[in-house]
Each structure stands twice: as structure tokens, then as C-alpha cells.
Design a protein around this motif. Structure first.
Motif, PDB file in Angstrom:
ATOM      1  N   ILE A   1      40.015  52.977  31.522  1.00 13.26           N
ATOM      2  CA  ILE A   1      41.308  53.390  31.835  1.00 13.26           C
ATOM      3  C   ILE A   1      41.521  54.723  32.761  1.00 13.26           C
ATOM      4  O   ILE A   1      40.431  55.527  32.629  1.00 13.26           O
ATOM      5  CB  ILE A   1      42.141  53.870  30.441  1.00 13.26           C
ATOM      6  N   ASP A   2      42.453  54.543  33.462  1.00 15.30           N
ATOM      7  CA  ASP A   2      42.746  55.827  34.379  1.00 15.30           C
ATOM      8  C   ASP A   2      43.914  56.490  33.948  1.00 15.30           C
ATOM      9  O   ASP A   2      45.024  56.218  33.552  1.00 15.30           O
ATOM     10  CB  ASP A   2      43.320  55.689  35.818  1.00 15.30           C
ATOM     11  N   PHE A   3      43.430  57.876  33.125  1.00 16.81           N
ATOM     12  CA  PHE A   3      44.546  58.689  32.667  1.00 16.81           C
ATOM     13  C   PHE A   3      44.954  59.713  33.406  1.00 16.81           C
ATOM     14  O   PHE A   3      44.346  60.395  34.284  1.00 16.81           O
ATOM     15  CB  PHE A   3      43.550  59.290  31.208  1.00 16.81           C
ATOM     16  N   PHE A   4      46.178  59.963  33.186  1.00 21.18           N
ATOM     17  CA  PHE A   4      47.147  60.843  33.872  1.00 21.18           C
ATOM     18  C   PHE A   4      48.011  61.798  32.652  1.00 21.18           C
ATOM     19  O   PHE A   4      48.485  61.140  32.129  1.00 21.18           O
ATOM     20  CB  PHE A   4      48.057  60.494  35.044  1.00 21.18           C
ATOM     21  N   ASP A   5      47.699  63.085  32.815  1.00 20.38           N
ATOM     22  CA  ASP A   5      48.618  63.886  32.056  1.00 20.38           C
ATOM     23  C   ASP A   5      49.941  64.019  32.684  1.00 20.38           C
ATOM     24  O   ASP A   5      50.058  64.188  33.778  1.00 20.38           O
ATOM     25  CB  ASP A   5      47.936  65.262  31.673  1.00 20.38           C
TER      26      ASP A   5
END
Length: 299
Positions: free
Chosen positions: A54-58
């Protein structure tokens, strides 16, 4: 579950939550790419097995327009993140989580060419509490965006879903954990309210069907109930858990009053969902046995 390979690029909110984590695993298994928005403080324990996929972004300080430019083409947004207000969040905090945040996604996503938005909604009356009101406010914005052909919008009115590793503050998890732990007493209402309980795998399969069918709907705005299609009384639910766990907990029905504005009957109309080929695979007994079996391993 049906794991037809759709190969879409999905932006998922609430990925670290109960529903979102289950949905992320199934999306990946079906061949999709998953981009996820999360808080910096969110625990990743529910998605440990798929973190690398998964590509996570905050979301803290995130420029949404810049995010959509940087992360590549997004086909569909699936919004599962929510704030129930169970931790004494303020009005503005609940509004920010349930209305403002997804509205910013709708707005920026429409400019970026996102084709569809699948929204997780509640069956509760909009004036029952702040959670229900804030969810309804987002629904109105979703209708606006769809009417003006900015984005397809599917509103998913979700009944009471349950499963292993659920939020312990939810009613179903609280009852299961209390009975498994043989707490001395469980104080309850009379339990005459009827609810539609649906197992998490059936919820996820409904989302997958809707994701697959979104492009084929004649209307740009669609709404579906997601539940088992059968309601049972709260008393029957609790007594079923008590029997399966062979619990020694005393069930004190009638010890608590009903809440103001208590919903006494809730049951999903799954006619439209069934017409798409979806079927509920777990009855209450089967689903509860599966949850209880897995939760016992943690004791």
C-alpha cells in the motif's frame, strides 16, 4: 469472495480501521492498487501483513490538489474513515472528520478526474446525534457533486457489521468480549430493539460488487442498503453470544433505559444489492461462531 481482477487504482480512507483494513486486503487480492490516507498517529497493526503493498500518505497538512497530482491517476475513492464521537470529540472534530475531510476529497478528486466515490453512510436518522448529522451533511454534498456530473457517487447505508478484531467500544464486540471474559454482570436494556447484524466478509463482498458495477449504473447517484436483510432483537443477539461462548456472565436485561430517540427497528432492504448478484453468505450463528473462535485465541 468473488475476486474478479478489476485492476483499478483505489484511494482508500480508514485503512487502519476495522472495515478499511478488511477492504484493503480484498482490494489487493482482486488485483487493484491501493493508495491510503491515514493519520500519523494511526496504528498499523490491522494491516501489518500488507503494509508493503500500500502507498500510505498522512493527512496532516496535506495539500489535496497537490496530492492528486503527485500520486498518479486515481480511478475511485472508497471512504470508510469515520468519527463516531465515542471519545468525547467536539462538534468541530466530528464535523472535520465526517464532513470536511471527505468533502475536500470530493472537491480535489473531481478536479483530478476521479470517476467515482463510494461513501460509507449510516442508517441512523440525521438528527439522532452529531455523528449521524455530519454523515448526512456529506451525503448532501455527494448528491450535489453527482447532479452536477463532477463524479459518480454511491452511498452505502451500512447496518451493524461485526467480525474479529473489531473496535472494542462497539456494541457487538463489547458483548462478545464480556461473555468470553465471563464478566460478573452485563447491564443491558430490555433488548427489544431489532437490528440487522452483518458479518464483515459479507460487507466487504458488497463493496466489491458495487465497485465492479459503478460504471454500469444509469444514474450518477446511487444508494444501497448493506445488511443481512434480516433483523433480530438485541436480546436474541446477546443470548446467542452467551450460548455460543458458554459464558457465566449474568445478563441483566432491563437494567438500563433506552436511549432518547432509540431506533427500535432497523433492517436493510437488500433487494437492489441482490439484483447485482450479491448474496449474504453468513447467518448470525455462523458469523458469531467464527468471530468467537478467533477472539478466543487472544485470551
Amino acid at each position: 469472495m468473488n475476486r474478479k481482477c478489476m485492476k483499478k487504482r483505489i484511494l482508500l480512507t480508514g485503512v487502519t480501521g476495522f472495515l478499511g483494513s478488511h477492504l484493503a486486503k480484498e482490494l489487493l487480492a482482486a488485483g487493484n492498487e491501493v493508495v491510503a490516507l491515514k493519520r500519523k498517529s494511526s496504528s498499523l497493526h490491522r494491516v501489518e501483513s500488507i503494509i508493503s503493498e500500500i502507498d500510505f500518505f498522512d493527512i496532516e497538512g496535506l495539500d489535496f490538489d497537490q496530492f492528486f497530482r503527485d500520486c498518479g491517476k486515481i480511478d475511485t475513492i472508497i471512504h470508510t474513515a469515520t468519527c463516531y464521537g465515542r471519545n468525547n470529540e467536539s462538534v468541530t472534530e466530528i464535523f472535520a472528520a465526517n464532513t470536511e475531510f471527505p468533502l475536500r476529497l470530493l472537491d480535489a478528486g473531481s478536479r483530478a478526474g476521479v470517476e467515482a466515490f463510494l461513501n460509507t453512510d449510516t442508517i441512523l436518522d440525521k438528527y439522532l446525534n452529531l455523528y449521524a448529522l455530519s454523515k448526512n451533511q456529506l451525503l448532501q454534498w455527494g448528491k450535489f457533486f453527482s447532479i452536477h456530473e463532477k463524479m459518480r457517487f454511491a452511498n452505502i447505508r451500512l447496518e451493524h457489521f461485526y467480525g474479529p478484531d473489531d473496535d472494542p467500544t462497539k456494541f457487538s464486540a463489547y458483548v462478545i468480549n464480556s461473555c468470553l471474559g465471563n464478566v460478573p454482570e452485563l447491564r443491558l436494556t430490555k433488548g427489544e430493539q431489532r437490528r440487522d447484524f452483518i458479518y464483515i466478509d459479507d460487507v466487504v463482498s458488497a463493496y466489491m460488487v458495487l465497485l465492479e458495477k459503478m460504471d454500469s449504473f444509469n444514474s450518477v447517484f446511487v444508494e444501497f442498503d448493506v445488511g443481512s436483510g434480516r433483523s433480530v432483537s438485541i436480546r436474541e443477539f446477546v443470548e446467542t453470544v452467551h450460548r455460543i461462548t458458554a459464558s457465566k456472565t449474568y445478563l441483566d436485561f432491563g437494567a438500563l433505559p433506552y436511549r432518547e430517540g432509540e431506533v427500535m427497528h432497523s433492517e436493510a432492504d437488500i433487494t437492489k444489492l441482490a439484483a447485482l448478484g450479491w448474496r449474504c453468505q453468513y447467518d448470525l450463528e455462523t458469523g458469531l461462531k467464527k468471530v468467537i473462535e478467533q477472539e478466543r485465541t487472544k485470551l
